[in-house]
Design a protein around this motif. Structure first.
Motif, PDB file in Angstrom:
ATOM      1  N   GLU A 215       0.862  -1.177   0.000  1.00 18.48           N
ATOM      2  CA  GLU A 215       0.000   0.000   0.000  1.00 18.48           C
ATOM      3  C   GLU A 215       0.905   1.235   0.000  1.00 18.48           C
ATOM      4  OE1 GLU A 215      -3.866   0.780   2.500  1.00 18.48           O
ATOM      5  OE2 GLU A 215      -2.108   1.413   3.649  1.00 18.48           O
ATOM      6  N   VAL A 216       0.693   2.110  -0.970  1.00 18.81           N
ATOM      7  CA  VAL A 216       1.470   3.347  -1.088  1.00 18.81           C
ATOM      8  C   VAL A 216       0.505   4.519  -0.970  1.00 18.81           C
ATOM      9  CG1 VAL A 216       3.061   4.688  -2.514  1.00 18.81           C
ATOM     10  CG2 VAL A 216       3.129   2.180  -2.580  1.00 18.81           C
ATOM     11  N   THR A 217       0.749   5.366  -0.001  1.00 14.15           N
ATOM     12  CA  THR A 217      -0.157   6.483   0.253  1.00 14.15           C
ATOM     13  C   THR A 217       0.638   7.755   0.515  1.00 14.15           C
ATOM     14  OG1 THR A 217      -0.230   5.932   2.607  1.00 14.15           O
ATOM     15  CG2 THR A 217      -1.969   5.004   1.218  1.00 14.15           C
ATOM     16  N   GLY A 218      -0.065   8.873   0.480  1.00 12.61           N
ATOM     17  CA  GLY A 218       0.545  10.156   0.790  1.00 12.61           C
ATOM     18  C   GLY A 218       0.443  11.117  -0.377  1.00 12.61           C
ATOM     19  N   PRO A 219       0.588  12.401  -0.110  1.00 13.07           N
ATOM     20  CA  PRO A 219       0.421  13.412  -1.167  1.00 13.07           C
ATOM     21  C   PRO A 219       1.430  13.289  -2.299  1.00 13.07           C
ATOM     22  CG  PRO A 219       1.287  14.391   0.866  1.00 13.07           C
ATOM     23  CD  PRO A 219       0.859  13.006   1.204  1.00 13.07           C
ATOM     24  N   GLY A 220       2.570  12.623  -2.062  1.00 13.94           N
ATOM     25  CA  GLY A 220       3.546  12.465  -3.131  1.00 13.94           C
ATOM     26  C   GLY A 220       3.530  11.093  -3.766  1.00 13.94           C
ATOM     27  N   ALA A 221       2.497  10.282  -3.461  1.00 16.92           N
ATOM     28  CA  ALA A 221       2.487   8.895  -3.917  1.00 16.92           C
ATOM     29  C   ALA A 221       2.477   8.784  -5.437  1.00 16.92           C
ATOM     30  CB  ALA A 221       1.292   8.160  -3.323  1.00 16.92           C
ATOM     31  N   LEU A 222       1.639   9.562  -6.099  1.00 16.36           N
ATOM     32  CA  LEU A 222       1.546   9.468  -7.559  1.00 16.36           C
ATOM     33  C   LEU A 222       2.872   9.847  -8.214  1.00 16.36           C
ATOM     34  CD1 LEU A 222       0.073   9.055 -10.215  1.00 16.36           C
ATOM     35  CD2 LEU A 222      -0.815  11.393 -10.021  1.00 16.36           C
ATOM     36  N   GLY A 223       3.441  10.978  -7.825  1.00 16.36           N
ATOM     37  CA  GLY A 223       4.700  11.396  -8.414  1.00 16.36           C
ATOM     38  C   GLY A 223       5.816  10.400  -8.168  1.00 16.36           C
ATOM     39  N   PHE A 224       5.834   9.821  -6.967  1.00  9.35           N
ATOM     40  CA  PHE A 224       6.847   8.824  -6.627  1.00  9.35           C
ATOM     41  C   PHE A 224       6.719   7.587  -7.510  1.00  9.35           C
ATOM     42  CE2 PHE A 224       7.447   4.978  -3.880  1.00  9.35           C
ATOM     43  CZ  PHE A 224       8.834   4.938  -3.960  1.00  9.35           C
ATOM     44  N   LEU A 225       5.522   7.020  -7.589  1.00  6.91           N
ATOM     45  CA  LEU A 225       5.327   5.821  -8.395  1.00  6.91           C
ATOM     46  C   LEU A 225       5.539   6.103  -9.877  1.00  6.91           C
ATOM     47  CD1 LEU A 225       2.260   4.221  -6.582  1.00  6.91           C
ATOM     48  CD2 LEU A 225       4.635   3.418  -6.551  1.00  6.91           C
ATOM     49  N   ASP A 226       5.200   7.314 -10.313  1.00  4.23           N
ATOM     50  CA  ASP A 226       5.416   7.687 -11.706  1.00  4.23           C
ATOM     51  C   ASP A 226       6.913   7.680 -12.032  1.00  4.23           C
ATOM     52  OD1 ASP A 226       4.100   8.528 -14.146  1.00  4.23           O
ATOM     53  OD2 ASP A 226       5.109  10.462 -13.868  1.00  4.23           O
ATOM     54  N   ARG A 227       7.743   8.109 -11.086  1.00  2.00           N
ATOM     55  CA  ARG A 227       9.195   8.116 -11.302  1.00  2.00           C
ATOM     56  C   ARG A 227       9.800   6.722 -11.212  1.00  2.00           C
ATOM     57  NH1 ARG A 227       8.711  12.202  -7.623  1.00  2.00           N
ATOM     58  NH2 ARG A 227       9.733  10.962  -5.984  1.00  2.00           N
ATOM     59  N   MET A 228       9.165   5.857 -10.446  1.00  3.03           N
ATOM     60  CA  MET A 228       9.749   4.542 -10.197  1.00  3.03           C
ATOM     61  C   MET A 228       9.343   3.492 -11.226  1.00  3.03           C
ATOM     62  SD  MET A 228      11.689   4.998  -7.635  1.00  3.03           S
ATOM     63  CE  MET A 228      12.130   3.289  -7.388  1.00  3.03           C
ATOM     64  N   THR A 229       8.260   3.710 -11.963  1.00  2.42           N
ATOM     65  CA  THR A 229       7.730   2.675 -12.846  1.00  2.42           C
ATOM     66  C   THR A 229       7.603   3.175 -14.277  1.00  2.42           C
ATOM     67  OG1 THR A 229       5.392   3.215 -12.485  1.00  2.42           O
ATOM     68  CG2 THR A 229       6.429   1.735 -10.906  1.00  2.42           C
ATOM     69  N   THR A 230       7.419   2.221 -15.194  1.00  6.29           N
ATOM     70  CA  THR A 230       7.552   2.514 -16.622  1.00  6.29           C
ATOM     71  C   THR A 230       6.276   2.947 -17.308  1.00  6.29           C
ATOM     72  OG1 THR A 230       7.133   0.184 -17.145  1.00  6.29           O
ATOM     73  CG2 THR A 230       9.434   0.847 -16.811  1.00  6.29           C
ATOM     74  N   ASN A 231       5.127   2.557 -16.789  1.00  4.54           N
ATOM     75  CA  ASN A 231       3.877   2.800 -17.511  1.00  4.54           C
ATOM     76  C   ASN A 231       3.228   4.098 -17.027  1.00  4.54           C
ATOM     77  OD1 ASN A 231       1.798   2.304 -19.332  1.00  4.54           O
ATOM     78  ND2 ASN A 231       1.613   0.145 -18.746  1.00  4.54           N
ATOM     79  N   ASN A 232       2.120   4.439 -17.621  1.00  6.51           N
ATOM     80  CA  ASN A 232       1.396   5.665 -17.272  1.00  6.51           C
ATOM     81  C   ASN A 232       0.458   5.398 -16.104  1.00  6.51           C
ATOM     82  OD1 ASN A 232       0.053   8.136 -17.233  1.00  6.51           O
ATOM     83  ND2 ASN A 232      -1.374   7.511 -18.852  1.00  6.51           N
ATOM     84  N   LEU A 233       0.775   5.969 -14.951  1.00  4.89           N
ATOM     85  CA  LEU A 233      -0.080   5.813 -13.773  1.00  4.89           C
ATOM     86  C   LEU A 233      -0.953   7.037 -13.534  1.00  4.89           C
ATOM     87  CD1 LEU A 233       2.392   4.180 -11.207  1.00  4.89           C
ATOM     88  CD2 LEU A 233       0.912   3.068 -12.874  1.00  4.89           C
ATOM     89  N   ARG A 234      -0.826   8.045 -14.367  1.00  2.76           N
ATOM     90  CA  ARG A 234      -1.602   9.282 -14.163  1.00  2.76           C
ATOM     91  C   ARG A 234      -2.997   9.117 -14.772  1.00  2.76           C
ATOM     92  NH1 ARG A 234       1.305  13.329 -12.025  1.00  2.76           N
ATOM     93  NH2 ARG A 234       3.571  13.052 -11.939  1.00  2.76           N
ATOM     94  N   LYS A 235      -3.708   8.207 -14.163  1.00  2.00           N
ATOM     95  CA  LYS A 235      -5.075   7.922 -14.574  1.00  2.00           C
ATOM     96  C   LYS A 235      -6.001   8.185 -13.397  1.00  2.00           C
ATOM     97  CE  LYS A 235      -3.250   4.132 -17.434  1.00  2.00           C
ATOM     98  NZ  LYS A 235      -3.192   2.649 -17.582  1.00  2.00           N
ATOM     99  N   ARG A 236      -7.274   8.271 -13.693  1.00  2.00           N
ATOM    100  CA  ARG A 236      -8.239   8.555 -12.632  1.00  2.00           C
ATOM    101  C   ARG A 236      -8.310   7.406 -11.629  1.00  2.00           C
ATOM    102  NH1 ARG A 236     -13.666   9.727 -15.720  1.00  2.00           N
ATOM    103  NH2 ARG A 236     -12.842   7.956 -16.895  1.00  2.00           N
TER     104      ARG A 236
END
Length: 825
Positions: free
Chosen positions: A519-540
């Motif tokens: 479980e990954v949570t917090g206000p920086g979670a999206l930006g963090f996972l976006d930097r760490m992984t290859t696919n597009n996570l900026r989805k609704r």
């Protein structure tokens, strides 16, 4: 006035460079590591040893030096190959540090002979020269043998004997020449730290500042680990070794050894020459565990009449049965006796693999433990690469310190499993063979129901995992399932075919609880996972994305299924504890990462009737329009709150349903009762593996590792180059790969392979090797994935299986339902 070269003062030692490194232990691993680090430019290296050099009294000081390169682990084979290559180039007083006398493993039972054919397959797959030979050839190689009971042997001409102490000394001298310090008679008494990072090593003769500390202390590893607050899952055990009196048959031997190192694994024995004597090692005796905290220091051991701390008194009663076996195999021994013997201490881990890598508990503290002479230089090279470059050139996931679950770190578990590794060191082990004890250790909330259904459990990561259910045996009656050979039939049942058929035609429940959940949570979670992984996570929120974790070189560290459950809330389906370690090491402030696996559970509900089963149990819309593929939704199934992910790893319609562990049994019972009307069954991992291979779904750690990039592995679809992520700069989507993960279908409908077999394209040497394999019950053929040069569909290849050459054909993927119509409905 000029001076002659002899009168010139010695050249000054090079000024140390790089971070300060302290290596604890000057055994073969510590010496090799000092050499490998300094060769890569890190020359500010200090090696600390509590005993006197060159033989300080650890395992290296008494090691018999056997080097057999072939191993079921590709990584260990790579370590051994490098060790042979390096030691062959080392000289001590002009004498080579490796003697390539070869290796010979004997078979006296049909089971062992079959195992030698399998080992020959490993050798071919991993690039080691070797062949299965006749009993007559064994006699030629070892004239002292009584071959009346010998059925054959496995001869590896490039194996041989390492001179461990001279090899350690030669590597230390090279490291010294580059600026390293080597200090013996320095006993480590503590590890200094500040702000969660190592800062120095305390000894009885002073403190040594350090940016990095590496424990290469061998069986003292747990002692050093405790000083650092780091668990070292290692159990020392004593192993018997003896030397005979001189043999007339070997009289006048000018060389230390000329015959191959001999293994008689059916009796847990090995043999090597010592000029006119024979040295014999035995694993046939009872386990003799040693408490690493009670091992005396060098001087204390000598004062007690022992040659060194790692040498315990010889126990004649343990030796007696082995001595009889030795005399039967080598009749010349009947006229002699044992001249000397001892019980030497070696390190064993719960899974028999080394323990390498950095600790999350104390940054800058590294382990290079449970490494035998056979793999020493290769393991040291890998750790040095990891330290200097951030990654090794070979896959290390089998050796990574983080691979052990918390439940596998208790002292009782480590001791019990370490002792079992000793017992099984020469056993014929099936790749699916589970440990016997301690079990059960980890069970899902559905365990009681699974037992009622006659589940056949295997074990992985401490979890009890059903592979099939005897309750489904009636469904297998009348199915056309080819008979299997004895080896592939172990830990398999034709019931798996019935379970796969039910999942394709009706609906099945799969226990997916062992799937790791983060479980990954917090206000920086999206930006963090976006930097760490290859696919597009900026989805609704509600989106599910398959993506990859890469290292800086573009290698695949893991694959993840990421569900965005809220703007700052993500659930990750991961693979190993190393994934958690990697993410925690990179997480910024404001991001929280938790492993929630133990407190949750999961049921996979898959099959054409999955919606018919689930929809009446919930008020949420589970239609295709209301709940699309790769979407997530929170809902109630009956009385149970679930997080539902519409994903499928068997290629059929359905969902993964997650809930808390306390409600797991209620979820299972709710689905089971509702599913009766639809012919629901419980299905196991055997059917699951068959179905996922028919769809071409990869398994990380088996099909791909950090040695492979996404395009080679056929996972380019999971890479979006329009954002920055770790490893992006190392990728080139336009590059033509030199190798590819390739789907194969065996031509013979009755043929089966299991994995790690060599594959040849032109009929000569192996061009690649099988990763995953399983019979595809829907396709009526065995499916095998293999790393091979790029080949067009329709190309014929051969897979070596126990000495047979099985024809197979390169296929187009996915092999089943290429238009995904069954999943997206």
């Amino acid at each position: 006035m000029s001076r002659t070269p002899e009168s010139l003062p010695p050249a000054p030692a090079p000024r140390p460079s790089g971070p300060q490194v302290v290596v604890i232990g000057a055994g073969i691993v510590g010496c090799a590591l000092a050499d490998e680090l300094t060769a890569r430019g890190w020359t500010d290296v200090t090696v600390l040893e509590q005993g006197p050099l060159p033989a300080p009294g650890g395992s290296t000081s008494h090691a018999p030096g056997l080097v057999f390169q072939t191993n079921p682990s590709r990584t260990l084979t790579a370590f051994a190959r490098y060790t042979v290559e390096k030691f062959d180039s080392l000289r001590e007083d002009g004498v080579p540090c490796f003697r390539p006398v070869g290796g010979l493993e004997l078979a006296t039972t049909p089971e062992r002979l079959a195992e030698l054919h399998r080992r020959a397959g490993y050798a071919a797959a991993w690039g080691v020269r070797g062949e299965v030979v006749s009993a007559a050839r064994c006699k030629e190689l070892w004239p002292l043998l009584d071959t009346s009971a010998v059925l054959g042997g496995f001869h590896t001409p490039d194996d041989g004997l390492a001179r461990a102490v001279p090899a350690a000394r030669a590597q230390l001298e090279r490291a010294r020449g580059r600026g390293a310090r080597v200090l013996d008679r320095h006993t480590v008494t503590g590890i200094e730290r500040a702000d969660g990072r190592v800062t120095g090593v305390v000894t009885d003769r002073g403190v040594f500042p350090a940016d990095h500390v590496v424990s290469a202390a061998g069986f003292w590893g747990p002692v050093v680990g405790r000083m650092a607050g780091v668990d070292v899952p290692l159990q020392p055990l004593a192993h018997q070794y003896a030397r005979t009196r001189p043999l007339p048959e070997l009289a006048g031997a000018a060389e230390e050894a000329v015959r191959p190192v001999l293994r008689f694994q059916d009796r847990d024995l090995y043999f090597r020459e010592h000029h006119d004597r024979i040295g014999i090692g035995s694993y046939a005796h009872r386990p003799l565990p040693v408490d690493p905290f009670a091992v005396p220091g060098y001087d204390e051991a000598r004062a007690g009449g022992r040659e060194m701390p790692s040498s315990y008194p010889f126990t004649a009663a343990d030796w007696a049965p082995s001595w009889q076996d030795c005399r039967r195999l080598l009749p010349a021994l009947r006229a002699t006796e044992i001249e000397e013997g001892f019980n030497g201490v070696f390190s064993f881990t719960p899974d028999g693999m080394p323990v390498l890598g950095p600790s999350r508990a104390l940054r800058g503290f590294w382990l290079a433990e449970a490494v035998w002479v056979t793999h020493s230089a290769g393991a040291a090279k890998a750790v040095a690469e990891w330290m200097v470059h951030g990654r090794a050139s070979v896959d290390l996931h089998e050796c990574d310190l983080t691979r052990f679950e918390d439940a596998q770190r208790s002292p009782s578990y480590v001791a019990e499993r370490g002792a079992r590794q000793f017992v099984e060191v020469y056993d014929v082990l099936h790749p699916l063979q589970p440990m016997e004890q301690p079990r059960p250790l980890r069970v899902s909330p559905f365990h009681a129901r699974q037992r009622e259904l006659g589940a056949y459990f295997l074990e992985g990561g401490g979890w009890e995992r059903p592979h099939w259910y005897e309750a489904n045996a009636p469904l297998a009656e009348g199915l056309d399932v080819p008979a299997r050979d004895a080896w592939s039939a172990r830990y398999w049942s034709p019931v798996a075919a019935a379970e796969a058929k039910a999942a394709r035609e009706r609906v099945a429940l799969y226990d997916m609880t062992p799937l790791r959940r983060l479980e990954v949570t917090g206000p920086g979670a999206l930006g963090f996972l976006d930097r760490m992984t290859t696919n597009n996570l900026r989805k609704r929120p509600g989106a599910v994305t398959y993506t990859l974790l890469l290292d800086e070189a573009g290698g695949i560290r893991s694959d993840l299924t990421v569900a965005r459950l809220g703007p700052d809330h993500f659930q990750l389906g991961a693979n190993s504890p190393a994934d958690l370690d990697w993410l925690l090491a990179h997480a910024p402030g404001g991001v929280t990462i938790r492993d929630v696996t133990a407190g949750t559970c999961c049921v996979g509900v898959w099959g054409p009737l999955a919606r018919d089963l689930v929809q009446p149990l919930t008020h949420e819309d589970f239609s295709h329009e209301g709940f699309g593929y790769f979407r997530a939704k929170r809902a109630y199934v009956g009385h149970v709150p679930v997080t539902a992910l519409r994903v499928s790893y068997v290629g059929e319609l359905g969902w993964e349903l997650y809930t808390t562990a306390d409600l797991g049994l209620r979820l299972w019972d709710t689905l089971w009762e509702a599913g009766r009307a639809h012919g629901v069954i419980a299905a196991g991992r055997s059917a699951f593996n068959s179905l996922r291979l028919e769809k071409g779904y990869r398994a990380w750690g088996v099909d791909m590792t950090d040695e492979h990039d996404p395009y080679e592995a056929g996972l380019g679809f999971a890479v979006r180059m329009d954002h920055e992520f770790v490893g992006r700069s190392a990728l080139d989507p336009s590059a033509v790969p030199e190798r590819k993960l390739t789907p194969l279908l065996l031509d013979d409908p009755a043929a089966v392979v299991l994995g790690k077999e060599p594959v040849s394209v032109g009929g000569g040497a192996a061009d690649g090797y099988v990763t995953s394999a399983s019979y595809g019950y829907t396709l009526g053929r065995c499916v095998a994935y293999a790393w091979l040069p790029p080949l067009p569909a329709g190309t014929g290849v051969h897979i070596a299986y126990f000495g047979d050459r099985l024809p197979a054909t390169v296929a187009e993927e996915p092999l089943f339902d290429p238009k995904m119509t069954r999943i997206r409905r």
